[in-house]
Design a protein around this motif. Structure first.
Motif, PDB file in Angstrom:
ATOM      1  N   MET A 269      -6.247  -7.012  -3.087  1.00 45.64           N
ATOM      2  CA  MET A 269      -7.274  -7.561  -4.078  1.00 45.64           C
ATOM      3  C   MET A 269      -7.001  -8.852  -4.482  1.00 45.64           C
ATOM      4  O   MET A 269      -8.007  -9.640  -4.747  1.00 45.64           O
ATOM      5  CB  MET A 269      -7.000  -6.512  -5.501  1.00 45.64           C
ATOM      6  CG  MET A 269      -7.415  -5.087  -5.070  1.00 45.64           C
ATOM      7  SD  MET A 269      -8.771  -4.713  -3.647  1.00 45.64           S
ATOM      8  CE  MET A 269     -10.243  -5.619  -4.586  1.00 45.64           C
ATOM      9  N   GLU A 270      -5.843  -9.358  -4.475  1.00 45.25           N
ATOM     10  CA  GLU A 270      -5.659 -10.800  -4.693  1.00 45.25           C
ATOM     11  C   GLU A 270      -6.070 -11.637  -3.531  1.00 45.25           C
ATOM     12  O   GLU A 270      -6.740 -12.690  -3.745  1.00 45.25           O
ATOM     13  CB  GLU A 270      -4.114 -11.101  -5.078  1.00 45.25           C
ATOM     14  CG  GLU A 270      -3.690 -10.371  -6.303  1.00 45.25           C
ATOM     15  CD  GLU A 270      -2.114 -10.863  -6.499  1.00 45.25           C
ATOM     16  OE1 GLU A 270      -1.575 -11.637  -5.726  1.00 45.25           O
ATOM     17  OE2 GLU A 270      -1.766 -10.427  -7.807  1.00 45.25           O
TER      18      GLU A 270
ATOM     19  N   ARG B 118      -8.433 -10.643  -1.411  1.00 43.48           N
ATOM     20  CA  ARG B 118     -10.121 -10.748  -1.497  1.00 43.48           C
ATOM     21  C   ARG B 118     -10.568 -11.674  -2.586  1.00 43.48           C
ATOM     22  O   ARG B 118     -11.775 -12.200  -2.321  1.00 43.48           O
ATOM     23  CB  ARG B 118     -10.567  -9.325  -1.670  1.00 43.48           C
ATOM     24  CG  ARG B 118     -10.576  -8.391  -0.430  1.00 43.48           C
ATOM     25  CD  ARG B 118     -10.798  -7.096  -0.703  1.00 43.48           C
ATOM     26  NE  ARG B 118     -12.390  -6.892  -0.893  1.00 43.48           N
ATOM     27  CZ  ARG B 118     -13.393  -6.064  -1.299  1.00 43.48           C
ATOM     28  NH1 ARG B 118     -12.618  -5.010  -1.620  1.00 43.48           N
ATOM     29  NH2 ARG B 118     -14.470  -6.077  -1.427  1.00 43.48           N
ATOM     30  N   THR B 119      -9.774 -11.715  -3.735  1.00 41.13           N
ATOM     31  CA  THR B 119     -10.328 -12.364  -4.744  1.00 41.13           C
ATOM     32  C   THR B 119     -10.221 -14.017  -4.178  1.00 41.13           C
ATOM     33  O   THR B 119     -11.097 -14.678  -5.042  1.00 41.13           O
ATOM     34  CB  THR B 119      -9.274 -12.359  -5.963  1.00 41.13           C
ATOM     35  OG1 THR B 119      -9.604 -10.763  -6.581  1.00 41.13           O
ATOM     36  CG2 THR B 119     -10.017 -13.078  -7.417  1.00 41.13           C
TER      37      THR B 119
ATOM     38  N   LYS C 152      -8.560  -0.663  -8.552  1.00 40.63           N
ATOM     39  CA  LYS C 152      -9.176  -1.942  -8.589  1.00 40.63           C
ATOM     40  C   LYS C 152      -9.673  -2.668  -9.880  1.00 40.63           C
ATOM     41  O   LYS C 152      -9.555  -3.567 -10.011  1.00 40.63           O
ATOM     42  CB  LYS C 152     -10.305  -1.995  -7.478  1.00 40.63           C
ATOM     43  CG  LYS C 152      -9.759  -1.917  -6.046  1.00 40.63           C
ATOM     44  CD  LYS C 152     -10.812  -1.251  -4.982  1.00 40.63           C
ATOM     45  CE  LYS C 152     -11.968  -1.853  -4.632  1.00 40.63           C
ATOM     46  NZ  LYS C 152     -12.679  -1.219  -3.808  1.00 40.63           N
TER      47      LYS C 152
ATOM     48  N   ILE D 218      -6.393  -3.619 -11.860  1.00 39.95           N
ATOM     49  CA  ILE D 218      -6.078  -4.780 -10.920  1.00 39.95           C
ATOM     50  C   ILE D 218      -6.891  -6.077 -11.470  1.00 39.95           C
ATOM     51  O   ILE D 218      -6.590  -7.119 -11.809  1.00 39.95           O
ATOM     52  CB  ILE D 218      -5.730  -4.902  -9.535  1.00 39.95           C
ATOM     53  CG1 ILE D 218      -4.813  -3.703  -9.323  1.00 39.95           C
ATOM     54  CG2 ILE D 218      -5.688  -5.960  -8.904  1.00 39.95           C
ATOM     55  CD1 ILE D 218      -4.597  -3.367  -7.722  1.00 39.95           C
TER      56      ILE D 218
ATOM     57  N   MET E 200      -5.850  -9.397 -13.531  1.00 40.89           N
ATOM     58  CA  MET E 200      -6.190 -10.809 -13.032  1.00 40.89           C
ATOM     59  C   MET E 200      -7.075 -11.450 -13.712  1.00 40.89           C
ATOM     60  O   MET E 200      -7.091 -12.941 -13.828  1.00 40.89           O
ATOM     61  CB  MET E 200      -6.569 -10.821 -11.877  1.00 40.89           C
ATOM     62  CG  MET E 200      -5.542 -10.208 -10.744  1.00 40.89           C
ATOM     63  SD  MET E 200      -6.173  -9.832  -9.043  1.00 40.89           S
ATOM     64  CE  MET E 200      -6.641 -11.732  -8.643  1.00 40.89           C
TER      65      MET E 200
END
Lengths: 314, 240
Positions: free
Chosen positions: A145-146, A148-149, B99, B102, B106
């Motif tokens: 996810m990091e 993809r971000t 997700k 997360i 973030m």
């Protein structure tokens, strides 16, 4: 990088067209998936970074701990790749195995511009190092996810013998897009696990037709969980990866919100269905019971006609 | 501790957290005056598609309306093991829940897991392990894999497994083993109000960087993970 030697190009492409992805080893898949001669491995088997835990159980180790990670080229463009070896401990995640994928994804996040291909082939957490494997999966999900971000495209290719089970299924759910073949099963609890815990009336793990239509690639494609269905060849997965790299867009809150709607809609539409055939019928497929027998080309036409996709909603 | 005891000890300023068939949701006022979103699983309920979609909706709703931390209370079974859940794509629902947590973490909504009961396998991945900091409450009984199942697969007796578990935290259930792995960051003291310990944690929140592999090494639980990940990262960065 220098261009590959001309006479060497044709031969691997021909082999990729005739080699079953399902039956190939992890190394063979990478060799034939990537541009000829472009693969470079990180921490290869010559370094003998084996699991420090299997000896507690008197189990044999493997020098790559069941996963191959590195970089290569796909149609000339750089990619980072990871391929699990389903024939070693069922491709299960242990400490070293998982950490290699974590490191690859963390690098991808920093580089930003190079996509990642994950060739899943896993039963989930490796029981003998369950705590380390579970945590590695949590770290991989976070790292996906990091990445993809940061703009990285993370593509999952699922067609291996061990399928994509347990935490592997959750990581697949974090990817930007998935390509799947008929033997590529995706689930959290495997058939045997459900049967052991809930009884044979809940799930008969020996009923292979039931397993395929509940967890197999065709059902996942029709549900929209996988965006591309391919025939079981390495070339098919190469073409699918190229296609997906072309269509995947940036990740953000809009995708998460769209996924919430997509999954809630699925529950509303199919939540009362007892079997995959009921879902396919509800999707408007005439003779849904024939879907498992359809050859790949006919199935792809049918699935594209149904048009269900997770694009922009995962 | 029971859910009610945890809630009372965590939120003396009040809360509107409800437990609806094992799905926990609501909000609470923190000592700082900030509001926190509270979600979770209670009563050792399994986490299936129906529960996961409700929890992820609470997180997404809170992203547009709320501020403050997100607390994830965990006393669950494993993922719901059923034909229906797998048919409908449980892996996507669990991943989606993880997700949302997360993403929130973030984006200025720090996610804190509070493991006060049981949890296992996919349910733990989608809840407590998808947060930035996972807190253990004494008496919690996490079990990634239970020993009877492990005994069946490894064909080792329960006694043999228990003997091996004395020499390594890598496979056996329990809060202390997960703590040594780096999965559980801190174990609270249940004889002191949890609100005080939450205050301390919120004042000292680590940054968003995932350091669980480094913590696992510092605690002697995972000696290889951090080093292997760092070596691969380094090789990938320098091979371009």
């Amino acid at each position: 990088m220098t261009a590959p030697i001309k006479h060497g190009v044709q031969f691997p492409a021909e082999r990729a067209r005739t080699t079953s992805f399902n039956e190939a080893s992890a190394r063979m898949r990478l060799e034939l998936l990537l541009d000829a001669g472009s693969f470079l491995e990180f921490i290869g088997p010559e370094q003998r970074e084996v699991s420090p835990h299997l000896k507690i159980f008197d189990l044999p180790e493997q020098f790559d701990d069941g996963i191959v990670v590195g970089r290569g080229r796909l149609d000339g463009a750089p990619v980072l790749v990871a391929a699990q070896e389903g024939r070693f401990m069922g491709g299960a995640f242990g400490e070293v195995h998982g950490a290699k994928l974590v490191g690859l994804l963390r690098a991808a996040r920093e580089i930003e511009s190079i996509p990642v291909l994950i060739l899943f082939d896993t039963g989930g957490v490796r029981l003998q190092e369950a705590n380390a494997g579970e945590l590695a999966i949590a770290e991989i999900m976070r790292a996906v996810m990091e990445a993809r971000t940061a703009g990285v495209k993370v593509i999952g290719l699922i067609g291996g013998r061990s399928g994509c089970y347990g935490g592997g299924g959750l990581i697949a759910g974090c990817c930007s897009a998935l390509a799947v073949s008929e033997p590529g099963r995706i689930a959290v609890s495997g058939p045997e696990v459900i049967e052991t815990n809930r009884g044979v009336e809940e799930f008969d793990s020996r009923d292979r037709a039931l397993v395929w239509r509940t967890m197999g690639g065709k059902h996942r494609r029709l549900l929209g969980a996988a965006d591309v269905f391919t025939d079981d060849t390495v070339q098919g997965f190469r073409d699918a990866a190229l296609r997906l790299l072309d269509v995947v867009g940036p990740y953000g809150l809009d995708k998460l919100k769209a996924e919430q709607i997509r999954l809630a809609d699925r529950l509303r539409s199919f939540g009362a269905c007892e079997d995959a055939v009921d879902i396919w019928t509800a999707e408007g497929i005439v003779h849904a019971e024939d879907v498992p027998e359809l050859p790949a080309d006919q199935f792809i036409a049918l699935a594209d006609n149904i048009g269900r996709t997770s694009r922009d909603a995962r | 501790m029971t859910l009610d005891e945890v809630l009372a000890s965590l939120f003396p300023e009040g809360h509107d957290v409800k437990n609806d068939g094992g799905v926990v949701s609501g909000s609470a006022t923190l000592r700082s005056g900030n509001k926190a979103l509270v979600i979770g699983v209670a009563d050792r309920a399994p986490l299936g598609v129906d529960e996961a979609i409700r929890l992820s909706r609470h997180v997404l709703d809170s992203l547009s309306e709320g501020s403050g931390p997100i607390l994830v209370l965990v006393d669950s079974d494993s993922q719901r093991m059923s034909k229906r859940d797998e048919l409908l794509g449980l892996n996507e629902f669990l991943a989606h829940l993880a997700k949302t947590l997360i993403y929130a973490d973030m984006n200025r909504r720090p996610a804190i897991g509070i493991l006060y009961g049981h949890s296992a396998a996919g349910a733990l991945l989608a809840t407590g392990l998808a947060t930035r900091v996972l807190v253990g409450v004494p008496g919690a009984t996490p079990a990634v894999m239970d020993l009877p199942s492990m005994s069946k697969v490894t064909k080792l007796s329960m006694e043999a497994l228990q003997e091996k578990a004395k020499s390594t935290p890598v496979f056996a259930p329990g809060l202390s083993n997960l703590s040594r792995m780096g999965a559980v960051h801190v174990t609270w003291n249940d004889a002191v109000p949890l609100a005080d310990q939450l205050d301390t944690l919120l004042l000292n929140m680590p940054d968003v960087h995932d350091r669980r592999d480094v913590i696992g090494k510092e605690r002697g639980g995972r000696m290889k993970a951090a080093e292997i990940a760092e070596r691969v990262r380094d090789l990938a960065l320098h091979s371009q």
